[in-house]
Design an enzyme around this catalytic site. Structure first.
Site: not given
Length: 197
Positions: A126, A132, A155, A157
């Site tokens: 983006s 990034e 994390e 997840e």
């Protein structure tokens, strides 16, 4: 012809937020395509580590492995906040090899041991607001018996790794079930190249 990059003048560059994501404010002047200058441009940039994504493909069974996990940022903008994606993760250290990231994340997110990784492409995710860059790979691998629930608890997840046929994945993409750029790019690349394997 492109404007002269040496005429970009950064007048101020400061960090305005320093959490998991970092935000820098940059004030700069830059040359235009017509040769004029635009002064005092102010932009916020989300500073992120680069990331790696991998599409495991089994050419014998003609299947792919995809993941699904809750992405709270998609709430209210998607039919479901459980988003279908590639295996992916951030580069932890500046000198970490992208292939090592792909192998680590494949183990954590899908229980897969990968070898045979091939680059598909890299792109800015983006570029209007983030620095990034994402590096996308294909992994030729045996997916028989693959799939299940994975992720690192430390994390926070919770990842569903699942195997579908290449054709099913293309159908999912075409009917809008797949909405992430890296997954769409990787599947479109596979659609053009799967016969090589």
């Amino acid at each position: 012809m492109l404007p002269d990059v040496n005429k970009i003048v950064v007048k101020s560059h400061k960090r305005v937020f320093d959490g998991f994501y970092k935000i820098d404010e940059i004030i700069f002047d830059h040359p235009t395509f017509s040769g004029e200058m635009i002064h005092e441009v102010r932009r916020e940039v989300i500073v992120r580590r680069d990331a790696v994504a991998v599409l495991p493909y089994d050419p014998v069974q003609d299947t792919v492995l995809l993941t699904r996990q809750l992405r709270i940022a998609s709430s209210g903008k998607s039919e479901s906040p459980w988003i279908i994606e590639l295996i992916a993760g951030l580069v932890d250290k500046p000198d970490e090899a992208f292939i090592n990231v792909a192998e680590r994340e494949a183990k954590e997110e899908a229980g897969l041991t990968l070898s045979n990784l091939m680059p598909i492409c890299d792109f800015f995710t983006s570029v209007g607001g983030s620095n990034e860059k994402l590096y996308v790979f294909l992994a030729l691998t045996d997916l028989s018996g693959a799939g299940g629930y994975f992720g690192l608890m430390e994390e926070k997840e919770d990842i569903d790794a699942f195997v579908v046929s290449r054709k099913q994945a293309m159908d999912m993409m075409e009917n809008g079930e797949i909405q992430t750029a890296s997954t769409i790019i990787a599947l479109q690349w596979l659609a053009m190249n799967y016969q090589r394997y």
